[in-house]
Design an enzyme around this catalytic site. Structure first.
Site, PDB file in Angstrom:
ATOM      1  N   LYS A  98     -20.009 -17.562  -0.231  1.00 15.26           N
ATOM      2  CA  LYS A  98     -21.437 -17.452   0.004  1.00 15.26           C
ATOM      3  C   LYS A  98     -22.170 -16.490  -0.914  1.00 15.26           C
ATOM      4  CE  LYS A  98     -21.644 -18.694   4.853  1.00 15.26           C
ATOM      5  NZ  LYS A  98     -21.980 -18.205   6.189  1.00 15.26           N
ATOM      6  N   ARG A 101       0.824  -1.211   0.000  1.00 12.94           N
ATOM      7  CA  ARG A 101       0.000   0.000   0.000  1.00 12.94           C
ATOM      8  C   ARG A 101       0.860   1.264   0.000  1.00 12.94           C
ATOM      9  NH1 ARG A 101      -4.767  -2.437   3.948  1.00 12.94           N
ATOM     10  NH2 ARG A 101      -6.002  -3.206   2.205  1.00 12.94           N
TER      11      ARG A 101
END
Ligand code: ADP
Ligand code: MG
Length: 399
Positions: free
Chosen positions: A199, A38
Site C-alpha cells: 500500500k 538477532r
C-alpha cells in the site's frame, strides 16, 4: 551524520559494568526460540566486551507487556538460546535496577554475561522516565547500544541511558549506521530506490522523502497500482487505493521538480484469482488489464528496463517487494531484479542496502540476501530512516 563513539573509543573496560541494549525480541513457538538471528547479530559486541573483561549486562524488551510483569514475556525464556550462541553460561537477573542487580554484579566475574529482565515490565521504560533510567544507570559504568531496530523509540533503555553514562554504538549498530550513511546520507550517485509492497498509505512518508534524495524511484507492488490509477490507467480489481490518487499525483509532481525519474511498470502480470499458478495468468501492457483481473507482479519487459537502470546506478536502497512474491509465479520480478542488484553489488559497481520484514524474506527467497551490501533486519526503524526521520536512539549516541 554526526559522529558517534564506537567500542573502539571505550578504552579499558576490564572490571567495568557494561549495560548493553540488544534486540532479544525473538520469534518464539511453544516457549522455544525459533530464530536466533538477532542474538547472532549482538554476538560480536557481547564477545568483544566479555573478552576485554567487562561484566556485560544485557538490556532488552520482549513483546508488549505494557508496564507490568508478565510470566509469558519474561526474558528468562531466551536464556538458553543466548547461552547456545555464546557457548557459555549466562546469568538471568529478574530485575533491571536496584539491589538485586547490584548483588548480581558482585557475583559476576570479569567477562561474565547476564540478561536483565524485560525492560518493558516497568512503565518507566516506554515513558523514558529519567528516574527509571537513573536507577538502571546506577549499576553500570558504560552504556552500549547495539539495537538499531529499537532506535526509533525514545525509551529509557534506548535513549535515556545514553545521556547518563558514557555511550557507545555496538558493532551491529555501527555497521547499520555506516551502511545507511553510504546508502542515503552521503551516497555515490546516481542513486536508485525501489519501493514496493502492498500500500501507498503505509509508505507515503518514505516516497515523499525519497523523491528529494534519489535519481530514480522505482515503484512496484500493489502501490504501483495506485500510481497507475492516478495516471488514468484502468487497474481492474487490483489492490489499489483510489482515494490516494491526488496524493500520488503530488508525489509525481514533487519528483519532477526534484529531477527524480519515477519508474512505473508498463507491462504487468495479471490474473483473475489470487492463487498459485492460476489458469487465468497472463502478461499484458498496463493499458490492457481487464475489469475482472488484478495486477500481481511487474512484467518481464519492465523488469529488464529496470535492470538497465540499476546498471547505471552506484547506490540502491530497496524496501518492499515488486509483486505478491509469496505466491508463484508472482515472485518473478522481485527475484529477477534482486538478482541483478546482487550481481552488480558483487561486482562492486553498486552499493545496495535493503530492509523491511517482507523485503528481507523476499531477498532470502531469491537467495541473494548475502550478496547485498547490507540487509537491515530492523523493520520500523529502517522505514523511519527511509522517511528521513531522526532516530532518537541514534541521536542520543551522537550527543
Ligand atoms: P516490507 O515488509 O518489506 O516493508 P510490505 O509489508 O510493505 O513490505 O509489503 C509486502 C507485501 O506486499 C507482500 O505481502 C506482498 O504480497 C504484497 N504485494 C506486493 N505486490 C502486490 C500486488 N501487486 N498486489 C497485492 N499485494 C502485493
Ligand atoms: Mg511487511
Amino acid at each position: 551524520m554526526a559522529r558517534f563513539k564506537t567500542l573502539d573509543d571505550a578504552g579499558d573496560v576490564a572490571g567495568k559494568v557494561a549495560l548493553v541494549r540488544v534486540d532479544l525480541n525473538l520469534p518464539m513457538d511453544g516457549g522455544q526460540v525459533t530464530d536466533n538471528t538477532r542474538i547472532r547479530a549482538a554476538e560480536p559486541t557481547i564477545r568483544y566486551l566479555s573478552d576485554k573483561g567487562a561484566k556485560v549486562l544485557l538490556l532488552a524488551h520482549f513483546g508488549r507487556p505494557k508496564g507490568q510483569r508478565s510470566s509469558t514475556q519474561s526474558l528468562s525464556m531466551v536464556l538458553d538460546a543466548v547461552e547456545d550462541v555464546l557457548g557459555k553460561e549466562v546469568m538471568f537477573v529478574p530485575e533491571v535496577a536496584g539491589d538485586v542487580v547490584a548483588q548480581s554484579v558482585g557475583i559476576l566475574g570479569n567477562g561474565d554475561v547476564a540478561i536483565l529482565e524485560n525492560t518493558r515490565f516497568w512503565p518507566g521504560e516506554e515513558a523514558n522516565d529519567p528516574d527509571f533510567a537513573k536507577a538502571i544507570a546506577a549499576n553500570g559504568d558504560l552504556y552500549v547500544n547495539d539495537a538499531f531496530s529499537a532506535a526509533h523509540r525514545a525509551h529509557a533503555s534506548t535513549e535515556g541511558l545514553a545521556h547518563l553514562l558514557p555511550a557507545y554504538a555496538g558493532r551491529a549498530m555501527q555497521a547499520e549506521l555506516e551502511a545507511l550513511e553510504k546508502a542515503l546520507g552521503n551516497p555515490a550517485k546516481p542513486v536508485a530506490a525501489v519501493v514496493g509492497g502492498a500500500k501507498v498509505s503505509s509508505k507515503l512518508d518514505v516516497l515523499t522523502h525519497l523523491v528529494t534524495k534519489v535519481d530514480h524511484l522505482i515503484i512496484g507492488g500493489g502501490m504501483a497500482n495506485t500510481f497507475l490509477a492516478a495516471r488514468g490507467v484502468d487497474v481492474g480489481k487490483s489492490l489499489c487505493e483510489h482515494d490516494l490518487a491526488q496524493t500520488a499525483e503530488n508525489i509525481l509532481a514533487e519528483a519532477d521538480k526534484a529531477g527524480c525519474t519515477v519508474h512505473l511498470p508498463y507491462d504487468v502480470v495479471v490474473a483473475k484469482e489470487f492463487a498459485a499458478n492460476p489458469a487465468s495468468l497472463r502478461t499484458c501492457n498496463m493499458h490492457e488489464v481487464a475489469e475482472d483481473e488484478m495486477i500481481l507482479d511487474v512484467g518481464p519487459q519492465a523488469v529488464e528496463a529496470l535492470a538497465d537502470v540499476l546498471k547505471t546506478c552506484r547506490t540502491l536502497v530497496w524496501n518492499g517487494p515488486l509483486g505478491a512474491f509469496e505466491t508463484v509465479p508472482f515472485d518473478k520480478a522481485t527475484v529477477a531484479l534482486a538478482k541483478t542488484a546482487a550481481a552488480l553489488s558483487k561486482e562492486g559497481s553498486l552499493v545496495s542496502v535493503a530492509g523491511g520484514g517482507d523485503t528481507v524474506a523476499a531477498l532470502n527467497h531469491a537467495g541473494v540476501a548475502q550478496d547485498f551490501t547490507y540487509v537491515s533486519a530492523a523493520g520500523g526503524a529502517f522505514l523511519e530512516w527511509m522517511e528521513g526521520k531522526e532516530l532518537p536512539g541514534v541521536v542520543a549516541l551522537e550527543a
